[in-house]
Design a protein around this motif. Structure first.
Motif, mmCIF file in Angstrom:
data_model
loop_
_atom_site.group_PDB
_atom_site.id
_atom_site.type_symbol
_atom_site.label_atom_id
_atom_site.label_comp_id
_atom_site.label_asym_id
_atom_site.label_seq_id
_atom_site.Cartn_x
_atom_site.Cartn_y
_atom_site.Cartn_z
ATOM 1 N N TYR A 27 0.800 -1.224 0.000
ATOM 2 C CA TYR A 27 0.000 0.000 0.000
ATOM 3 C C TYR A 27 0.837 1.282 0.000
ATOM 4 O O TYR A 27 0.586 2.191 -0.811
ATOM 5 C CB TYR A 27 -0.976 0.002 1.184
ATOM 6 C CG TYR A 27 -1.608 1.355 1.426
ATOM 7 C CD1 TYR A 27 -2.620 1.826 0.598
ATOM 8 C CD2 TYR A 27 -1.177 2.177 2.469
ATOM 9 C CE1 TYR A 27 -3.191 3.070 0.805
ATOM 10 C CE2 TYR A 27 -1.737 3.420 2.678
ATOM 11 C CZ TYR A 27 -2.741 3.874 1.848
ATOM 12 O OH TYR A 27 -3.285 5.110 2.046
ATOM 13 N N PRO A 28 1.847 1.423 0.873
ATOM 14 C CA PRO A 28 2.549 2.712 0.942
ATOM 15 C C PRO A 28 3.232 3.109 -0.363
ATOM 16 O O PRO A 28 3.326 4.305 -0.680
ATOM 17 C CB PRO A 28 3.580 2.493 2.061
ATOM 18 C CG PRO A 28 2.995 1.403 2.903
ATOM 19 C CD PRO A 28 2.319 0.497 1.927
ATOM 20 N N GLN A 29 3.720 2.155 -1.139
ATOM 21 C CA GLN A 29 4.442 2.473 -2.359
ATOM 22 C C GLN A 29 3.549 2.518 -3.595
ATOM 23 O O GLN A 29 3.780 3.297 -4.517
ATOM 24 C CB GLN A 29 5.569 1.447 -2.608
ATOM 25 C CG GLN A 29 6.715 1.519 -1.630
ATOM 26 C CD GLN A 29 6.393 0.846 -0.309
ATOM 27 O OE1 GLN A 29 5.659 -0.137 -0.276
ATOM 28 N NE2 GLN A 29 6.914 1.390 0.771
ATOM 29 N N LYS A 30 2.503 1.690 -3.631
ATOM 30 C CA LYS A 30 1.768 1.517 -4.884
ATOM 31 C C LYS A 30 0.409 2.211 -4.920
ATOM 32 O O LYS A 30 -0.042 2.604 -6.001
ATOM 33 C CB LYS A 30 1.588 0.018 -5.172
ATOM 34 C CG LYS A 30 2.909 -0.696 -5.409
ATOM 35 C CD LYS A 30 2.675 -2.149 -5.762
ATOM 36 C CE LYS A 30 3.986 -2.874 -6.024
ATOM 37 N NZ LYS A 30 3.769 -4.307 -6.338
ATOM 38 N N LEU A 31 -0.266 2.327 -3.797
ATOM 39 C CA LEU A 31 -1.590 2.946 -3.809
ATOM 40 C C LEU A 31 -1.587 4.326 -3.172
ATOM 41 O O LEU A 31 -2.143 5.283 -3.737
ATOM 42 C CB LEU A 31 -2.606 2.034 -3.110
ATOM 43 C CG LEU A 31 -4.041 2.581 -3.003
ATOM 44 C CD1 LEU A 31 -4.579 3.015 -4.363
ATOM 45 C CD2 LEU A 31 -4.962 1.528 -2.369
ATOM 46 N N ARG A 32 -0.998 4.463 -2.013
ATOM 47 C CA ARG A 32 -1.054 5.731 -1.296
ATOM 48 C C ARG A 32 -0.581 6.924 -2.135
ATOM 49 O O ARG A 32 -1.230 7.982 -2.125
ATOM 50 C CB ARG A 32 -0.239 5.638 -0.004
ATOM 51 C CG ARG A 32 -0.257 6.912 0.820
ATOM 52 C CD ARG A 32 0.581 6.780 2.085
ATOM 53 N NE ARG A 32 0.863 8.095 2.637
ATOM 54 C CZ ARG A 32 1.877 8.867 2.266
ATOM 55 N NH1 ARG A 32 2.724 8.431 1.340
ATOM 56 N NH2 ARG A 32 2.046 10.054 2.802
ATOM 57 N N PRO A 33 0.534 6.830 -2.908
ATOM 58 C CA PRO A 33 0.956 8.002 -3.693
ATOM 59 C C PRO A 33 -0.076 8.443 -4.731
ATOM 60 O O PRO A 33 -0.026 9.580 -5.201
ATOM 61 C CB PRO A 33 2.248 7.521 -4.370
ATOM 62 C CG PRO A 33 2.743 6.409 -3.502
ATOM 63 C CD PRO A 33 1.508 5.726 -3.002
ATOM 64 N N ARG A 34 -1.000 7.547 -5.100
ATOM 65 C CA ARG A 34 -2.007 7.887 -6.095
ATOM 66 C C ARG A 34 -3.233 8.567 -5.485
ATOM 67 O O ARG A 34 -4.186 8.883 -6.201
ATOM 68 C CB ARG A 34 -2.437 6.618 -6.843
ATOM 69 C CG ARG A 34 -1.319 6.002 -7.680
ATOM 70 C CD ARG A 34 -1.753 4.681 -8.287
ATOM 71 N NE ARG A 34 -0.722 4.130 -9.146
ATOM 72 C CZ ARG A 34 -0.661 4.304 -10.461
ATOM 73 N NH1 ARG A 34 -1.592 5.032 -11.078
ATOM 74 N NH2 ARG A 34 0.301 3.767 -11.182
ATOM 75 N N LEU A 35 -3.235 8.744 -4.185
ATOM 76 C CA LEU A 35 -4.394 9.309 -3.500
ATOM 77 C C LEU A 35 -4.252 10.812 -3.273
ATOM 78 O O LEU A 35 -4.984 11.389 -2.470
ATOM 79 C CB LEU A 35 -4.607 8.586 -2.164
ATOM 80 C CG LEU A 35 -4.774 7.069 -2.264
ATOM 81 C CD1 LEU A 35 -4.931 6.453 -0.874
ATOM 82 C CD2 LEU A 35 -5.967 6.699 -3.142
ATOM 83 N N GLY A 36 -3.322 11.440 -3.965
ATOM 84 C CA GLY A 36 -3.144 12.885 -3.888
ATOM 85 C C GLY A 36 -2.827 13.422 -2.513
ATOM 86 O O GLY A 36 -3.408 14.434 -2.093
ATOM 87 N N PRO A 37 -1.935 12.800 -1.756
ATOM 88 C CA PRO A 37 -1.701 13.235 -0.369
ATOM 89 C C PRO A 37 -1.199 14.678 -0.285
ATOM 90 O O PRO A 37 -0.349 15.109 -1.058
ATOM 91 C CB PRO A 37 -0.638 12.244 0.135
ATOM 92 C CG PRO A 37 0.032 11.715 -1.094
ATOM 93 C CD PRO A 37 -1.023 11.702 -2.151
ATOM 94 N N MET A 38 -1.765 15.430 0.664
ATOM 95 C CA MET A 38 -1.335 16.796 0.950
ATOM 96 C C MET A 38 -1.213 16.961 2.459
ATOM 97 O O MET A 38 -2.069 16.475 3.209
ATOM 98 C CB MET A 38 -2.331 17.820 0.407
ATOM 99 C CG MET A 38 -2.376 17.900 -1.104
ATOM 100 S SD MET A 38 -3.530 19.207 -1.656
ATOM 101 C CE MET A 38 -2.764 20.663 -0.912
#
Length: 346
Positions: A214-225
């Protein structure tokens, strides 16, 4: 986890036949079978002289000796099976002999033994064209969209037997993605399609894989701010449900265990980030301890989960990913309390 994807047996068998010494008097035929857990179900009938032996085919790429041990341990003791693979190094081929695993590879390495039959050939070099042709596709449950489906299966077990349409809606993906992910899980033996419905076979193994990917493959695609609090507040007093948000990370861990003084939070929402920031009095700050991300799931939590808290698997993963030692004990409590295979309870 390795790419557990089926490889068509025919090209490998053709390559093995052309690479083995002539005059062995061998013949073989693939006998289609029913689909099993993680296997094609195909069998291989090998004939020599006036005899025949039928093996269950196990078609795999082998990278290390542990792969062979896992295959050996997973097969019924009385089953005659044969490993078919693009290539085995000499060391791996000799490990097969040591474990009593009959095999054929596309380079002409082979180990076959039966009454009146003994073939052992090792040390043949691989065929690059064949290896390239047999490179497996990625294991789709562990790519970004696949992780969304896997998250639904692990967090909402009641949806395991849902229709593709309902699983797609709950996971935020297309129906075609659901089908491909389920097929890969079935082929890998991680999911079973039984008469009573689908069953997750290796719940903890899949859970660990989700946490790792999750941290490398999905989370970066969730537009984190990232943000910071303009005014300090007690996270326990925030009504996240009323603003269509779900809290995770340290604040979520505290709400699930009442055992952590949170220094930050991860908040998942489908609302514009500016709207959530205004409601919670947050200010943008690239070094802030509060992070807003897009919500990627659409299913309700069990009643035991406080309203506005993200599913426990996500809270657990965010705590683990934080790398903070003080969060690990809280993550362990969440795992023991909430992350159990269906039907096992706490």
């Amino acid at each position: 986890m390795p790419n557990l994807i089926s490889i068509p047996p025919e090209p490998l068998l053709q390559a093995a036949e052309s690479a083995l010494p002539k005059g062995l008097g061998l013949g073989w035929e693939v006998v289609p079978g029913t689909v099993g857990l993680g296997e094609s179900g195909d069998r291989l009938a090998i004939r020599w002289e006036d005899r025949e032996k039928i093996y269950q085919l196990v078609v795999r790429r082998i990278h290390r000796a542990e792969d062979l041990g896992r295959i050996k341990a997973s097969r019924p003791p009385a089953e005659d099976f044969l490993l078919l693979t693009p290539y085995l190094t000499e060391n791996l081929a000799r490990k097969c002999v040591e474990l009593g695993i009959p095999f054929l590879d596309g380079a002409g390495n082979a180990y076959l033994t039966a009454p009146g039959l003994r073939i052992l050939q090792v040390g043949e070099h691989p065929k690059p064209d064949l290896l390239t042709a047999c490179v497996p596709r990625s294991f789709r449950p562990y790519n970004s969209k696949g992780l969304q489906v896997l998250f639904t299966l692990l967090s909402a077990p009641a949806l395991t037997n849902a229709t593709y349409r309902d699983l797609a809606k709950a996971s935020g993906v297309a129906r075609g993605t659901v089908g491909m992910v389920l097929n890969d899980l079935l082929e890998a033996g991680l999911l079973a399609d039984l008469p009573g419905g689908r069953v997750i076979i290796h719940f903890q193994r899949l859970l660990e894989a989700w946490v790792a990917n999750y941290p490398q493959k999905l989370r970066p695609r969730l537009g984190p701010m990232k943000f910071r609090m303009a005014i300090p507040q007690d996270w326990r007093s925030v009504d996240f449900a009323s603003i269509d948000a779900f809290v995770s990370g340290e604040a979520g861990g505290d709400l699930l265990t009442a055992n952590l003084q949170p220094m930050g939070a991860r908040i998942y929402t489908r609302q514009p980030f500016g709207k959530i920031a205004a409601a919670l009095r947050l200010r943008p700050d690239p070094r802030g301890t509060i992070e807003l991300l897009e919500r990627f799931w659409d299913f309700p939590n069990p009643k035991a989960i406080p309203p506005g808290v993200a599913p426990p698997l996500l809270v657990y993963t965010d705590l683990i990913a934080s790398g903070e030692p003080r969060n690990l004990d809280i993550a362990r409590i969440i795992h023991e309390t909430y992350l159990n295979p269906p039907g096992t309870g706490s």
